[in-house]
Design a protein around this motif. Structure first.
Motif, PDB file in Angstrom:
ATOM      1  N   ASN A  52     106.025  57.360  53.639  1.00 38.48           N
ATOM      2  CA  ASN A  52     106.649  58.080  54.295  1.00 38.48           C
ATOM      3  C   ASN A  52     105.465  57.707  55.242  1.00 38.48           C
ATOM      4  N   GLU A  53     105.855  58.539  56.663  1.00 36.02           N
ATOM      5  CA  GLU A  53     105.088  57.924  57.750  1.00 36.02           C
ATOM      6  C   GLU A  53     104.051  60.215  58.000  1.00 36.02           C
ATOM      7  N   VAL A  54     102.754  59.459  59.265  1.00 36.61           N
ATOM      8  CA  VAL A  54     102.345  61.075  58.502  1.00 36.61           C
ATOM      9  C   VAL A  54     101.736  61.600  60.349  1.00 36.61           C
ATOM     10  N   ASN A  55     101.523  62.643  60.315  1.00 39.34           N
ATOM     11  CA  ASN A  55     101.196  62.612  61.725  1.00 39.34           C
ATOM     12  C   ASN A  55     100.379  62.520  62.547  1.00 39.34           C
ATOM     13  N   LEU A  56     100.776  62.313  64.146  1.00 39.74           N
ATOM     14  CA  LEU A  56      99.335  61.460  64.318  1.00 39.74           C
ATOM     15  C   LEU A  56      97.774  62.057  64.597  1.00 39.74           C
ATOM     16  N   ASP A  57      98.296  63.551  64.302  1.00 38.62           N
ATOM     17  CA  ASP A  57      96.774  64.019  64.145  1.00 38.62           C
ATOM     18  C   ASP A  57      95.525  63.928  62.752  1.00 38.62           C
ATOM     19  N   ASN A  58      96.778  62.933  61.987  1.00 37.24           N
ATOM     20  CA  ASN A  58      96.066  62.369  60.445  1.00 37.24           C
ATOM     21  C   ASN A  58      95.014  60.979  60.860  1.00 37.24           C
ATOM     22  N   LEU A  59      94.190  60.632  62.329  1.00 39.35           N
ATOM     23  CA  LEU A  59      93.676  59.431  62.945  1.00 39.35           C
ATOM     24  C   LEU A  59      92.854  60.131  63.466  1.00 39.35           C
ATOM     25  N   PHE A  60      91.175  59.812  63.669  1.00 39.27           N
ATOM     26  CA  PHE A  60      90.948  59.429  64.644  1.00 39.27           C
ATOM     27  C   PHE A  60      90.253  58.185  64.441  1.00 39.27           C
ATOM     28  N   ILE A  61      89.319  58.567  65.375  1.00 41.32           N
ATOM     29  CA  ILE A  61      88.737  57.032  65.924  1.00 41.32           C
ATOM     30  C   ILE A  61      86.608  57.426  65.221  1.00 41.32           C
ATOM     31  N   GLY A  62      86.696  56.025  64.145  1.00 42.09           N
ATOM     32  CA  GLY A  62      85.842  55.540  63.400  1.00 42.09           C
ATOM     33  C   GLY A  62      84.951  54.571  64.319  1.00 42.09           C
ATOM     34  N   LYS A  63      83.491  54.338  64.518  1.00 46.95           N
ATOM     35  CA  LYS A  63      82.783  53.172  64.672  1.00 46.95           C
ATOM     36  C   LYS A  63      82.624  52.498  63.044  1.00 46.95           C
ATOM     37  N   GLN A  64      82.089  51.290  63.384  1.00 44.14           N
ATOM     38  CA  GLN A  64      81.924  50.017  61.958  1.00 44.14           C
ATOM     39  C   GLN A  64      80.244  50.664  61.730  1.00 44.14           C
ATOM     40  N   HIS A  65      79.525  51.168  60.955  1.00 45.76           N
ATOM     41  CA  HIS A  65      78.119  50.854  60.022  1.00 45.76           C
ATOM     42  C   HIS A  65      78.338  50.165  58.907  1.00 45.76           C
ATOM     43  N   ASP A  66      76.813  48.838  59.209  1.00 45.08           N
ATOM     44  CA  ASP A  66      76.858  48.579  58.114  1.00 45.08           C
ATOM     45  C   ASP A  66      75.564  48.557  57.334  1.00 45.08           C
ATOM     46  N   PHE A  67      75.576  48.602  55.964  1.00 45.25           N
ATOM     47  CA  PHE A  67      74.934  48.508  55.314  1.00 45.25           C
ATOM     48  C   PHE A  67      74.135  47.556  55.003  1.00 45.25           C
ATOM     49  N   SER A  68      72.699  46.584  55.315  1.00 51.67           N
ATOM     50  CA  SER A  68      73.173  45.549  54.316  1.00 51.67           C
ATOM     51  C   SER A  68      71.525  45.359  53.585  1.00 51.67           C
ATOM     52  N   THR A  69      71.834  44.895  51.978  1.00 52.35           N
ATOM     53  CA  THR A  69      70.252  45.162  51.267  1.00 52.35           C
ATOM     54  C   THR A  69      69.478  44.269  51.064  1.00 52.35           C
ATOM     55  N   LYS A  70      69.841  43.250  52.176  1.00 52.40           N
ATOM     56  CA  LYS A  70      68.710  42.496  52.910  1.00 52.40           C
ATOM     57  C   LYS A  70      67.934  43.742  53.996  1.00 52.40           C
ATOM     58  N   GLY A  71      67.010  43.850  53.631  1.00 48.59           N
ATOM     59  CA  GLY A  71      65.733  44.729  54.534  1.00 48.59           C
ATOM     60  C   GLY A  71      66.096  46.268  54.571  1.00 48.59           C
ATOM     61  N   ASN A  72      67.173  46.626  54.280  1.00 50.98           N
ATOM     62  CA  ASN A  72      67.976  48.425  53.695  1.00 50.98           C
ATOM     63  C   ASN A  72      67.680  48.609  54.917  1.00 50.98           C
ATOM     64  N   LYS A  73      68.931  47.571  55.494  1.00 46.49           N
ATOM     65  CA  LYS A  73      68.874  48.197  57.116  1.00 46.49           C
ATOM     66  C   LYS A  73      70.089  48.939  57.230  1.00 46.49           C
ATOM     67  N   LEU A  74      70.106  49.715  58.039  1.00 42.02           N
ATOM     68  CA  LEU A  74      71.833  49.743  58.692  1.00 42.02           C
ATOM     69  C   LEU A  74      71.376  50.384  59.651  1.00 42.02           C
ATOM     70  N   ASN A  75      73.322  49.642  60.035  1.00 37.33           N
ATOM     71  CA  ASN A  75      73.397  49.011  61.390  1.00 37.33           C
ATOM     72  C   ASN A  75      75.085  49.402  62.257  1.00 37.33           C
ATOM     73  N   GLU A  76      74.535  49.800  63.347  1.00 35.78           N
ATOM     74  CA  GLU A  76      75.670  49.913  63.672  1.00 35.78           C
ATOM     75  C   GLU A  76      76.975  48.764  64.500  1.00 35.78           C
ATOM     76  N   LEU A  77      77.724  48.642  64.705  1.00 45.92           N
ATOM     77  CA  LEU A  77      78.570  47.348  65.926  1.00 45.92           C
ATOM     78  C   LEU A  77      79.299  48.302  66.159  1.00 45.92           C
ATOM     79  N   PRO A  78      79.547  47.544  67.743  1.00 45.64           N
ATOM     80  CA  PRO A  78      80.709  47.885  68.383  1.00 45.64           C
ATOM     81  C   PRO A  78      81.887  47.092  67.924  1.00 45.64           C
ATOM     82  N   ILE A  79      82.332  48.178  67.198  1.00 47.68           N
ATOM     83  CA  ILE A  79      83.630  48.344  66.484  1.00 47.68           C
ATOM     84  C   ILE A  79      84.037  49.415  66.134  1.00 47.68           C
ATOM     85  N   PHE A  80      85.152  49.714  66.808  1.00 50.62           N
ATOM     86  CA  PHE A  80      85.416  50.993  66.515  1.00 50.62           C
ATOM     87  C   PHE A  80      87.579  51.069  66.277  1.00 50.62           C
ATOM     88  N   MET A  81      87.823  51.394  65.407  1.00 47.32           N
ATOM     89  CA  MET A  81      89.118  52.051  64.907  1.00 47.32           C
ATOM     90  C   MET A  81      90.003  52.901  65.130  1.00 47.32           C
TER      91      MET A  81
END
Length: 405
Positions: free
Chosen positions: A215-244
């Protein structure tokens, strides 16, 4: 087919998001298609905007001039030229953003969530069916590892961490999936005619499983989020300019599953739910073992993989931007789960399988240099921020609500 199959088991189902979920429409919103107002993104309605601009002398012409330049920033244009634009009825919908949409002062594009012809978000049946298909294949491999380890051995894969590596890569493990499908199909081949096309028979089983769109849901069930990548190499948390545009956690969808009775013993609804749960555990508990210690040791980062809701267990991985390894069966060969609490207790033939996974990832993602990894690793954990908390992307609960017939 030997005859038309007309009898189905039909179930009313629910899908509840336990973390943010993204299913892309294939479209993006650029800076000329939305207005940014603090934490609110306002998606423009082009017809209403033009109508409003035409009411003001010369404003429509100024708008066309900026459009023709190819660098229209709608937010800046309206701030300069249209008083009270935030409250004028020129928007399709408004949506909260939990991250600054600008990077270095520039507005980023936004990947949109799939929507119906009514303009409302829903979950396509193909996304749910794809998750079920992956889970069924993964569990076939998990419970019959000896068959599939031999497949790797016959491919002349590397024998140790620092040894020589084979030249021929496996193509995204599709060959292994096809072997698993043929083994599953062998249980049901008697229901097909000899005239059926043999090359499509393994996948034809899934034509007996019908999954509706939700079924469809209302648009207020959406939000804008940014992608954060946690890399196991060096244990780094990076923010990417990818928005969804993502669906919020704790959003409930309804859909239906219809199962042809001729294969109900394998596609029994209880088996489907069990396969989904087992596949999720195969993936998630390996990830948890590798990644989550980082977040436990960094108390300043608010993180939880998914919401804990009474009566709903996490059992499905849905949609995109949640990581390459959520869509294939690598961990099904690797992990061993303790039966009582379903936690990982070890890896089957660990050293050999580490080499196989490392080699596969290195041939698929050559620039990432996975050959130096010392553990089985997804390498990158995909996260997004919702209400100041980082979540995994795509974790859901799929549940039987009612048997309809």
């Amino acid at each position: 087919m030997s005859q038309e199959i007309k009898n189905y088991k039909v179930y009313k189902m629910s899908l509840t998001t336990l973390s943010p979920v993204f299913i892309g429409s294939g479209e993006e919103l650029n800076k000329s298609m939305y207005v940014y107002n603090d934490k609110e993104i306002m998606i423009i309605d082009e017809k209403k905007l033009i109508k409003e601009l035409l009411l003001r002398k010369g404003l429509y012409e100024s708008f066309l001039n900026e459009c023709s330049s190819g660098d229209l920033n709608l937010t800046n244009f309206l701030e300069k030229n249209l008083n009270g634009y935030k409250d004028i009825d020129i928007y399709k919908y408004k949506i909260t953003s939990y991250s600054d949409i600008k990077t270095g002062g520039k507005f980023n594009n936004i990947n949109t969530f799939i929507k119906s012809s009514n303009g409302k978000p829903y979950i396509p049946g193909s996304s749910i069916k794809g998750a079920i298909r992956t889970a069924i294949i993964a569990n076939e491999i998990y419970h019959n590892k000896e068959k599939y380890i031999n497949f790797f051995e016959n491919k002349n894969y590397p024998k140790n961490f620092n040894g020589k590596f084979a030249k021929t890569p496996i193509d995204n493990l599709k060959e292994l999936e096809n072997i698993a499908l043929k083994n599953i199909f062998s249980k049901y081949k008697s229901i097909f005619n000899k005239n059926d096309k043999i090359e499509v028979l393994p996948n034809i089983l899934f034509k007996f499983l019908y999954v509706s769109d939700s079924n469809e849901v209302n648009l207020d069930n959406l939000f804008i989020g940014k992608q954060h990548d946690f890399s196991t190499k060096g244990n780094k948390l990076n923010e990417l300019p990818i928005f969804m545009e993502l669906i919020k956690p704790e959003t409930k969808f309804n859909f239906s599953i219809s199962i042809d009775k001729s294969i109900i013993d394998y596609f029994d609804i209880k088996n489907i739910i069990k396969n989904l749960r087992n596949y999720f555990r195969q993936y998630f508990y390996c990830v948890e073992e590798i990644n989550l210690l980082f977040f436990k040791n960094n108390v300043e980062i608010q993180y939880k993989p998914f919401c804990q809701l009474e009566g709903l267990t996490s059992n499905a991985l849905i949609g995109g931007h949640n990581g390459y390894l959520t869509k294939n069966i690598l961990y099904s060969i690797c992990c061993e789960l303790e039966k009582e609490n379903n936690t990982v207790v070890g890896m089957a033939n660990k050293e050999e399988i580490i080499n196989l996974i490392k080699y596969h990832l290195n041939t698929k993602f050559k620039k990432h240099k996975h050959l130096e990894d010392s553990i089985i690793s997804p390498r990158t954990l995909k996260l997004t921020k919702y209400n100041e908390t980082l979540f995994n992307i795509g974790i859901c609960n799929i549940k039987v609500e009612e048997e309809l017939c």
